[in-house]
Design a protein around this motif. Structure first.
Motif, PDB file in Angstrom:
ATOM      1  N   MET A  83      53.541  32.608  44.137  1.00 36.08           N
ATOM      2  CA  MET A  83      53.632  34.038  43.681  1.00 36.08           C
ATOM      3  C   MET A  83      53.123  34.035  42.409  1.00 36.08           C
ATOM      4  O   MET A  83      52.189  35.099  41.976  1.00 36.08           O
ATOM      5  CB  MET A  83      55.006  34.432  43.798  1.00 36.08           C
ATOM      6  N   LYS A  84      53.299  33.137  41.422  1.00 37.65           N
ATOM      7  CA  LYS A  84      52.686  33.244  40.193  1.00 37.65           C
ATOM      8  C   LYS A  84      51.291  33.050  40.165  1.00 37.65           C
ATOM      9  O   LYS A  84      50.532  33.962  39.352  1.00 37.65           O
ATOM     10  CB  LYS A  84      53.205  32.053  39.182  1.00 37.65           C
ATOM     11  N   LYS A  85      50.690  32.332  40.970  1.00 39.73           N
ATOM     12  CA  LYS A  85      49.126  32.411  41.021  1.00 39.73           C
ATOM     13  C   LYS A  85      48.599  33.740  41.502  1.00 39.73           C
ATOM     14  O   LYS A  85      47.759  34.124  40.752  1.00 39.73           O
ATOM     15  CB  LYS A  85      48.803  31.199  41.986  1.00 39.73           C
ATOM     16  N   PHE A  86      49.253  34.443  42.381  1.00 41.58           N
ATOM     17  CA  PHE A  86      48.797  35.682  42.757  1.00 41.58           C
ATOM     18  C   PHE A  86      48.810  36.743  41.629  1.00 41.58           C
ATOM     19  O   PHE A  86      48.019  37.704  41.420  1.00 41.58           O
ATOM     20  CB  PHE A  86      49.750  36.219  44.187  1.00 41.58           C
ATOM     21  N   VAL A  87      50.075  36.776  41.088  1.00 36.81           N
ATOM     22  CA  VAL A  87      50.098  37.520  39.894  1.00 36.81           C
ATOM     23  C   VAL A  87      49.378  37.199  38.849  1.00 36.81           C
ATOM     24  O   VAL A  87      48.633  38.162  38.141  1.00 36.81           O
ATOM     25  CB  VAL A  87      51.704  37.454  39.275  1.00 36.81           C
ATOM     26  N   ASP A  88      48.913  36.116  38.522  1.00 34.03           N
ATOM     27  CA  ASP A  88      48.004  35.801  37.378  1.00 34.03           C
ATOM     28  C   ASP A  88      46.671  36.178  37.814  1.00 34.03           C
ATOM     29  O   ASP A  88      45.952  36.871  37.171  1.00 34.03           O
ATOM     30  CB  ASP A  88      47.877  34.082  37.463  1.00 34.03           C
ATOM     31  N   LEU A  89      46.135  35.919  39.073  1.00 35.84           N
ATOM     32  CA  LEU A  89      44.813  36.426  39.575  1.00 35.84           C
ATOM     33  C   LEU A  89      44.799  38.029  39.393  1.00 35.84           C
ATOM     34  O   LEU A  89      43.760  38.682  39.228  1.00 35.84           O
ATOM     35  CB  LEU A  89      44.658  36.087  41.026  1.00 35.84           C
ATOM     36  N   PHE A  90      45.904  38.785  40.031  1.00 33.02           N
ATOM     37  CA  PHE A  90      45.969  40.281  39.822  1.00 33.02           C
ATOM     38  C   PHE A  90      45.823  40.715  38.581  1.00 33.02           C
ATOM     39  O   PHE A  90      45.188  41.582  38.159  1.00 33.02           O
ATOM     40  CB  PHE A  90      47.194  40.577  40.793  1.00 33.02           C
ATOM     41  N   ALA A  91      46.684  40.236  37.703  1.00 33.47           N
ATOM     42  CA  ALA A  91      46.700  40.248  36.236  1.00 33.47           C
ATOM     43  C   ALA A  91      45.222  40.345  35.570  1.00 33.47           C
ATOM     44  O   ALA A  91      44.775  41.189  34.940  1.00 33.47           O
ATOM     45  CB  ALA A  91      47.833  40.043  35.479  1.00 33.47           C
ATOM     46  N   THR A  92      44.895  39.249  35.795  1.00 29.89           N
ATOM     47  CA  THR A  92      43.513  39.022  35.251  1.00 29.89           C
ATOM     48  C   THR A  92      42.320  39.853  35.637  1.00 29.89           C
ATOM     49  O   THR A  92      41.351  40.242  34.974  1.00 29.89           O
ATOM     50  CB  THR A  92      42.813  37.422  35.555  1.00 29.89           C
ATOM     51  N   ILE A  93      42.427  40.118  37.137  1.00 29.37           N
ATOM     52  CA  ILE A  93      41.286  41.331  37.664  1.00 29.37           C
ATOM     53  C   ILE A  93      41.565  42.434  37.043  1.00 29.37           C
ATOM     54  O   ILE A  93      40.548  43.154  36.477  1.00 29.37           O
ATOM     55  CB  ILE A  93      41.405  41.138  38.997  1.00 29.37           C
ATOM     56  N   ILE A  94      42.799  42.831  36.824  1.00 27.43           N
ATOM     57  CA  ILE A  94      43.134  44.230  36.388  1.00 27.43           C
ATOM     58  C   ILE A  94      42.660  44.249  34.744  1.00 27.43           C
ATOM     59  O   ILE A  94      41.924  45.253  34.285  1.00 27.43           O
ATOM     60  CB  ILE A  94      44.414  44.622  36.413  1.00 27.43           C
ATOM     61  N   SER A  95      42.950  43.001  34.196  1.00 22.04           N
ATOM     62  CA  SER A  95      42.514  43.155  32.597  1.00 22.04           C
ATOM     63  C   SER A  95      41.116  43.132  32.653  1.00 22.04           C
ATOM     64  O   SER A  95      40.483  43.799  31.619  1.00 22.04           O
ATOM     65  CB  SER A  95      42.893  41.622  32.053  1.00 22.04           C
ATOM     66  N   ILE A  96      40.226  42.416  33.525  1.00 23.52           N
ATOM     67  CA  ILE A  96      38.940  42.516  33.462  1.00 23.52           C
ATOM     68  C   ILE A  96      38.509  44.012  33.758  1.00 23.52           C
ATOM     69  O   ILE A  96      37.391  44.468  32.911  1.00 23.52           O
ATOM     70  CB  ILE A  96      38.172  41.731  34.513  1.00 23.52           C
ATOM     71  N   LEU A  97      38.919  44.853  34.677  1.00 26.92           N
ATOM     72  CA  LEU A  97      38.486  46.063  34.891  1.00 26.92           C
ATOM     73  C   LEU A  97      38.854  47.130  33.605  1.00 26.92           C
ATOM     74  O   LEU A  97      37.913  47.851  33.267  1.00 26.92           O
ATOM     75  CB  LEU A  97      39.230  46.706  36.186  1.00 26.92           C
ATOM     76  N   PHE A  98      39.944  46.739  33.107  1.00 26.78           N
ATOM     77  CA  PHE A  98      40.390  47.476  31.900  1.00 26.78           C
ATOM     78  C   PHE A  98      39.373  47.174  30.627  1.00 26.78           C
ATOM     79  O   PHE A  98      38.816  48.015  29.916  1.00 26.78           O
ATOM     80  CB  PHE A  98      41.602  47.023  31.336  1.00 26.78           C
ATOM     81  N   CYS A  99      39.030  45.843  30.474  1.00 23.05           N
ATOM     82  CA  CYS A  99      38.173  45.564  29.446  1.00 23.05           C
ATOM     83  C   CYS A  99      36.727  46.211  29.700  1.00 23.05           C
ATOM     84  O   CYS A  99      35.913  46.469  28.912  1.00 23.05           O
ATOM     85  CB  CYS A  99      37.997  43.914  29.592  1.00 23.05           C
ATOM     86  N   LEU A 100      36.228  46.272  31.103  1.00 21.63           N
ATOM     87  CA  LEU A 100      35.048  46.935  31.158  1.00 21.63           C
ATOM     88  C   LEU A 100      34.907  48.225  30.962  1.00 21.63           C
ATOM     89  O   LEU A 100      34.147  48.794  30.278  1.00 21.63           O
ATOM     90  CB  LEU A 100      34.572  46.836  32.664  1.00 21.63           C
ATOM     91  N   ALA A 101      36.066  49.073  31.240  1.00 22.39           N
ATOM     92  CA  ALA A 101      36.212  50.532  30.890  1.00 22.39           C
ATOM     93  C   ALA A 101      36.281  50.679  29.441  1.00 22.39           C
ATOM     94  O   ALA A 101      35.804  51.407  28.794  1.00 22.39           O
ATOM     95  CB  ALA A 101      37.409  51.039  31.571  1.00 22.39           C
ATOM     96  N   TYR A 102      37.012  49.783  28.525  1.00 24.99           N
ATOM     97  CA  TYR A 102      37.021  49.737  27.086  1.00 24.99           C
ATOM     98  C   TYR A 102      35.824  49.514  26.530  1.00 24.99           C
ATOM     99  O   TYR A 102      35.404  50.438  25.514  1.00 24.99           O
ATOM    100  CB  TYR A 102      38.154  48.584  26.994  1.00 24.99           C
TER     101      TYR A 102
END
Length: 165
Positions: A83-102
């Protein structure tokens, strides 16, 4: 690849350090001129503000490299490994999307300031130069999150070095 990472780290740390040191030096200069020579310089405060902001924004990716950003991990620590790995992957992908928009909207802001011809009040610095840190820091931050995503996908257990200890 290791050489490229060393160069990247050095550029991040040197650039952020130069801006912080420059800001502190200018603050010292402003204090000496104001209280030592009774000749305050109005431009110092404005330039210090921009220099320190650039230093902070360049420091974002350094903090991410060391995993020093604020995080709430109360529930995360109690999760099982998968579950930690899934959360890490999800959070990192969302963070990449945020940084691209930023980065994209930072670029649009720089472009708008460039075409408007806006300049700062005291010094007359073109404001597009001041705002240029947004897409620059966005790219650096995005690259750090991509690096983190690659490590997660490869299954590497990342050990973050703490620069404070």
């Amino acid at each position: 690849m290791k050489t490229l990472q060393k160069i990247w780290r050095a550029v991040e740390e040197i650039s952020a350090g130069v801006f912080f040191f420059g800001g502190i030096t200018l603050i010292f200069y402003g204090v000496v001129m104001r209280y030592g020579f009774n000749s305050p310089k109005a431009w110092v405060e404005e330039v210090v503000r921009y220099v320190i902001i650039w230093g902070v924004f360049l420091g974002f990716s350094i903090a991410l490299r060391h995993n020093q950003h604020i995080q709430v991990d109360l529930l995360y620590d109690k999760m099982p490994g998968k579950m930690k790995k899934f959360v890490d992957l999800f959070a990192t992908i969302i963070s990449i999307l945020f940084c691209l928009a930023y980065t994209y909207y930072g670029y649009l802001l720089v472009e708008a300031r460039y075409h408007s011809g806006m300049v700062s009040l005291d010094v007359g610095i073109p404001m597009w130069i001041v705002y240029l840190i947004l897409p620059i820091s966005g790219v650096l931050f995005t690259l750090r999150f991509i690096e983190r995503l690659v490590q997660l996908v490869r299954g590497k257990d990342v050990k973050y070095d703490n620069p404070l200890t």
